[in-house]
Design a protein around this motif. Structure first.
Motif, PDB file in Angstrom:
ATOM      1  N   ILE A 139      11.816   6.205   1.803  1.00 40.06           N
ATOM      2  CA  ILE A 139      10.529   5.819   1.201  1.00 40.06           C
ATOM      3  C   ILE A 139      10.291   6.639  -0.062  1.00 40.06           C
ATOM      4  CG2 ILE A 139       8.041   5.489   1.571  1.00 40.06           C
ATOM      5  CD1 ILE A 139       8.577   5.623   4.605  1.00 40.06           C
ATOM      6  N   ASP A 140      10.093   5.942  -1.176  1.00 40.70           N
ATOM      7  CA  ASP A 140       9.800   6.622  -2.444  1.00 40.70           C
ATOM      8  C   ASP A 140       8.281   6.693  -2.624  1.00 40.70           C
ATOM      9  OD1 ASP A 140      10.484   7.904  -4.795  1.00 40.70           O
ATOM     10  OD2 ASP A 140      10.688   6.059  -5.960  1.00 40.70           O
ATOM     11  N   GLU A 141       7.783   7.653  -3.358  1.00 36.54           N
ATOM     12  CA  GLU A 141       6.344   7.804  -3.642  1.00 36.54           C
ATOM     13  C   GLU A 141       5.511   7.756  -2.350  1.00 36.54           C
ATOM     14  OE1 GLU A 141       5.505   8.418  -6.732  1.00 36.54           O
ATOM     15  OE2 GLU A 141       7.148   7.606  -7.931  1.00 36.54           O
ATOM     16  N   VAL A 142       5.988   8.463  -1.346  1.00 42.19           N
ATOM     17  CA  VAL A 142       5.373   8.378  -0.008  1.00 42.19           C
ATOM     18  C   VAL A 142       3.939   8.935   0.021  1.00 42.19           C
ATOM     19  CG1 VAL A 142       6.254  10.592   0.864  1.00 42.19           C
ATOM     20  CG2 VAL A 142       5.903   8.683   2.465  1.00 42.19           C
ATOM     21  N   HIS A 143       3.586   9.775  -0.966  1.00 43.02           N
ATOM     22  CA  HIS A 143       2.233  10.374  -0.994  1.00 43.02           C
ATOM     23  C   HIS A 143       1.140   9.325  -1.153  1.00 43.02           C
ATOM     24  CE1 HIS A 143       3.913  10.265  -5.077  1.00 43.02           C
ATOM     25  NE2 HIS A 143       2.692   9.972  -5.465  1.00 43.02           N
ATOM     26  N   PHE A 144       1.520   8.106  -1.607  1.00 40.38           N
ATOM     27  CA  PHE A 144       0.514   7.051  -1.782  1.00 40.38           C
ATOM     28  C   PHE A 144       0.178   6.311  -0.488  1.00 40.38           C
ATOM     29  CE2 PHE A 144       1.863   6.843  -6.437  1.00 40.38           C
ATOM     30  CZ  PHE A 144       0.699   7.448  -6.874  1.00 40.38           C
ATOM     31  N   PHE A 145       0.938   6.546   0.586  1.00 41.61           N
ATOM     32  CA  PHE A 145       0.644   5.877   1.861  1.00 41.61           C
ATOM     33  C   PHE A 145      -0.395   6.683   2.644  1.00 41.61           C
ATOM     34  CE2 PHE A 145       4.758   4.019   0.826  1.00 41.61           C
ATOM     35  CZ  PHE A 145       4.526   2.677   1.132  1.00 41.61           C
ATOM     36  N   ASN A 146      -1.062   6.007   3.608  1.00 41.54           N
ATOM     37  CA  ASN A 146      -2.072   6.710   4.408  1.00 41.54           C
ATOM     38  C   ASN A 146      -1.449   7.299   5.683  1.00 41.54           C
ATOM     39  OD1 ASN A 146      -1.926   4.723   6.363  1.00 41.54           O
ATOM     40  ND2 ASN A 146      -3.667   3.581   5.552  1.00 41.54           N
ATOM     41  N   LYS A 147      -2.318   7.856   6.538  1.00 41.97           N
ATOM     42  CA  LYS A 147      -1.839   8.603   7.706  1.00 41.97           C
ATOM     43  C   LYS A 147      -1.028   7.767   8.694  1.00 41.97           C
ATOM     44  CE  LYS A 147      -4.733  12.643   8.024  1.00 41.97           C
ATOM     45  NZ  LYS A 147      -5.730  13.388   8.785  1.00 41.97           N
ATOM     46  N   ASP A 148      -1.222   6.425   8.692  1.00 43.55           N
ATOM     47  CA  ASP A 148      -0.457   5.566   9.613  1.00 43.55           C
ATOM     48  C   ASP A 148       1.046   5.733   9.426  1.00 43.55           C
ATOM     49  OD1 ASP A 148      -2.841   4.626  10.481  1.00 43.55           O
ATOM     50  OD2 ASP A 148      -2.785   2.766   9.313  1.00 43.55           O
ATOM     51  N   VAL A 149       1.433   6.051   8.203  1.00 41.58           N
ATOM     52  CA  VAL A 149       2.861   6.170   7.936  1.00 41.58           C
ATOM     53  C   VAL A 149       3.439   7.424   8.619  1.00 41.58           C
ATOM     54  CG1 VAL A 149       3.266   7.507   5.793  1.00 41.58           C
ATOM     55  CG2 VAL A 149       4.362   5.307   6.085  1.00 41.58           C
ATOM     56  N   LEU A 150       2.586   8.418   8.865  1.00 43.91           N
ATOM     57  CA  LEU A 150       3.050   9.630   9.560  1.00 43.91           C
ATOM     58  C   LEU A 150       3.484   9.290  10.982  1.00 43.91           C
ATOM     59  CD1 LEU A 150       0.237  12.161   8.547  1.00 43.91           C
ATOM     60  CD2 LEU A 150       2.534  12.018   7.584  1.00 43.91           C
ATOM     61  N   THR A 151       2.646   8.496  11.664  1.00 44.46           N
ATOM     62  CA  THR A 151       2.953   8.077  13.036  1.00 44.46           C
ATOM     63  C   THR A 151       4.264   7.302  13.053  1.00 44.46           C
ATOM     64  OG1 THR A 151       0.577   7.799  13.253  1.00 44.46           O
ATOM     65  CG2 THR A 151       1.928   6.930  15.053  1.00 44.46           C
ATOM     66  N   LEU A 152       4.390   6.362  12.110  1.00 47.79           N
ATOM     67  CA  LEU A 152       5.595   5.538  12.043  1.00 47.79           C
ATOM     68  C   LEU A 152       6.845   6.397  11.802  1.00 47.79           C
ATOM     69  CD1 LEU A 152       7.043   2.772  11.803  1.00 47.79           C
ATOM     70  CD2 LEU A 152       6.552   2.863   9.361  1.00 47.79           C
ATOM     71  N   ILE A 153       6.753   7.301  10.853  1.00 44.97           N
ATOM     72  CA  ILE A 153       7.910   8.150  10.516  1.00 44.97           C
ATOM     73  C   ILE A 153       8.326   8.991  11.724  1.00 44.97           C
ATOM     74  CG2 ILE A 153       8.560  10.196   9.145  1.00 44.97           C
ATOM     75  CD1 ILE A 153       7.082   8.895   6.766  1.00 44.97           C
ATOM     76  N   ASN A 154       7.336   9.521  12.437  1.00 43.40           N
ATOM     77  CA  ASN A 154       7.626  10.312  13.635  1.00 43.40           C
ATOM     78  C   ASN A 154       8.301   9.463  14.707  1.00 43.40           C
ATOM     79  OD1 ASN A 154       7.536  12.969  14.266  1.00 43.40           O
ATOM     80  ND2 ASN A 154       5.429  12.957  15.017  1.00 43.40           N
ATOM     81  N   GLU A 155       7.767   8.245  14.904  1.00 46.58           N
ATOM     82  CA  GLU A 155       8.347   7.325  15.902  1.00 46.58           C
ATOM     83  C   GLU A 155       9.802   7.013  15.563  1.00 46.58           C
ATOM     84  OE1 GLU A 155       4.258   4.823  16.690  1.00 46.58           O
ATOM     85  OE2 GLU A 155       6.041   3.708  16.055  1.00 46.58           O
ATOM     86  N   LEU A 156      10.045   6.700  14.296  1.00 45.06           N
ATOM     87  CA  LEU A 156      11.402   6.340  13.862  1.00 45.06           C
ATOM     88  C   LEU A 156      12.362   7.502  14.102  1.00 45.06           C
ATOM     89  CD1 LEU A 156      10.570   4.505  10.495  1.00 45.06           C
ATOM     90  CD2 LEU A 156      11.437   3.438  12.582  1.00 45.06           C
ATOM     91  N   ALA A 157      11.930   8.708  13.690  1.00 48.26           N
ATOM     92  CA  ALA A 157      12.796   9.883  13.857  1.00 48.26           C
ATOM     93  C   ALA A 157      13.067  10.150  15.342  1.00 48.26           C
ATOM     94  CB  ALA A 157      12.165  11.094  13.189  1.00 48.26           C
ATOM     95  N   ASP A 158      12.026   9.961  16.181  1.00 48.89           N
ATOM     96  CA  ASP A 158      12.198  10.149  17.633  1.00 48.89           C
ATOM     97  C   ASP A 158      13.211   9.156  18.209  1.00 48.89           C
ATOM     98  OD1 ASP A 158      10.333  12.100  17.463  1.00 48.89           O
ATOM     99  OD2 ASP A 158       8.727  11.023  18.508  1.00 48.89           O
ATOM    100  N   ASP A 159      13.268   7.971  17.576  1.00 46.06           N
ATOM    101  CA  ASP A 159      14.197   6.932  18.043  1.00 46.06           C
ATOM    102  C   ASP A 159      15.597   7.084  17.454  1.00 46.06           C
ATOM    103  OD1 ASP A 159      12.353   5.786  19.646  1.00 46.06           O
ATOM    104  OD2 ASP A 159      11.754   4.219  18.236  1.00 46.06           O
ATOM    105  N   GLY A 160      15.857   8.179  16.790  1.00 48.84           N
ATOM    106  CA  GLY A 160      17.201   8.427  16.280  1.00 48.84           C
ATOM    107  C   GLY A 160      17.443   7.919  14.877  1.00 48.84           C
ATOM    108  N   ILE A 161      16.380   7.578  14.158  1.00 45.67           N
ATOM    109  CA  ILE A 161      16.518   7.071  12.793  1.00 45.67           C
ATOM    110  C   ILE A 161      16.387   8.222  11.794  1.00 45.67           C
ATOM    111  CG2 ILE A 161      15.515   5.489  11.059  1.00 45.67           C
ATOM    112  CD1 ILE A 161      16.801   4.086  13.519  1.00 45.67           C
ATOM    113  N   ARG A 162      17.231   8.179  10.774  1.00 50.31           N
ATOM    114  CA  ARG A 162      17.124   9.176   9.699  1.00 50.31           C
ATOM    115  C   ARG A 162      16.079   8.692   8.705  1.00 50.31           C
ATOM    116  NH1 ARG A 162      20.141  13.255   7.265  1.00 50.31           N
ATOM    117  NH2 ARG A 162      21.576  13.142   9.006  1.00 50.31           N
ATOM    118  N   VAL A 163      15.040   9.491   8.489  1.00 53.13           N
ATOM    119  CA  VAL A 163      13.982   9.101   7.554  1.00 53.13           C
ATOM    120  C   VAL A 163      14.003  10.065   6.363  1.00 53.13           C
ATOM    121  CG1 VAL A 163      11.529   8.605   7.264  1.00 53.13           C
ATOM    122  CG2 VAL A 163      12.583   8.316   9.515  1.00 53.13           C
ATOM    123  N   ILE A 164      14.168   9.506   5.178  1.00 54.57           N
ATOM    124  CA  ILE A 164      14.171  10.336   3.961  1.00 54.57           C
ATOM    125  C   ILE A 164      13.035   9.857   3.077  1.00 54.57           C
ATOM    126  CG2 ILE A 164      15.565  11.237   2.071  1.00 54.57           C
ATOM    127  CD1 ILE A 164      17.991   9.941   3.486  1.00 54.57           C
TER     128      ILE A 164
END
Ligand SMILES: [Zn+2]
Length: 204
Positions: free
Chosen positions: A88-113
């Motif tokens: 995700i580029d320019e991630v600072h423009f997203f709201n807090k919902d994206v934090l939950t999503l990123i955490n979920e993805l990482a917990d599921d074994g996904i690499r999030v950059i």
């Protein structure tokens, strides 16, 4: 660069404007491509400065992307294909919902950059970035060069008078500055505003 691709983790690339964050993100996406890691590439949809459906770095490197406005849209796109990584580029423009999503993805074994500005134009922590920086396994903090003194720059100085936090821009509107030159610049701006107000009072 990476010892292992199979584990879910969060990586943050941060720093001021003109420090090469998008360039760094593109480099990582390419490394994942070489390794055949299917990567979902995202950017906020109102950032159309360089392109609507590509991330283009200032050096001209580019990659096709999905332009979205919410975490839900990212979630839907992610479900469509068998992605192993999300960038995700320019991630600072997203709201807090994206934090939950990123955490979920990482917990599921996904690499999030993700890449994003750590500070706004008044040197305040930008939106969700402090949370992301805390959650991340690895952080790359980049620096630009201060246009005034040529030392390392860690802040984005806004040259124009606008209080809009989401004001997009490029070299016309912003420049990279070190802490000291940023403080001097803001002081000069305040003096100019005071002078203008006083001049207006005299006219009235
Ligand atoms: Zn400086």
């Amino acid at each position: 660069m990476y010892k292992k691709f199979s584990e879910g983790m969060i990586e943050v690339i941060t720093g001021p404007m003109f420090s090469g964050k998008s360039e760094e993100l593109l480099k990582r996406i390419r490394i994942l491509e070489y390794a055949n890691i299917k990567t979902l590439v995202i950017k906020p949809n109102f950032d159309t400065r360089f392109s609507e459906n590509e991330i283009i770095s200032r050096s001209g490197a580019k990659i096709s992307t999905h332009s979205v406005s919410s975490a839900d849209e990212i979630r839907e796109l992610f479900k469509k294909k068998n992605y192993k990584a999300v960038a995700i580029d320019e991630v600072h423009f997203f709201n807090k919902d994206v934090l939950t999503l990123i955490n979920e993805l990482a917990d599921d074994g996904i690499r999030v950059i993700v890449s994003g500005l750590d500070l706004d134009y008044l040197r305040r922590p930008f939106g969700i970035m402090p949370y992301l920086l805390s959650m991340a396994e690895t952080i790359t903090k980049l620096q630009a060069v201060c246009v005034r003194c040529k030392n390392a720059a860690s802040t984005s100085f806004r040259k124009v008078n606008s209080r809009n936090l989401k004001m997009l821009g490029d070299i016309e509107e912003y420049e990279a500055r070190c802490r000291s030159c940023h403080i001097k610049g803001e002081f000069t701006k305040m003096q100019e505003v005071t002078k203008m107000e006083e001049a207006k009072k005299n006219v009235d």
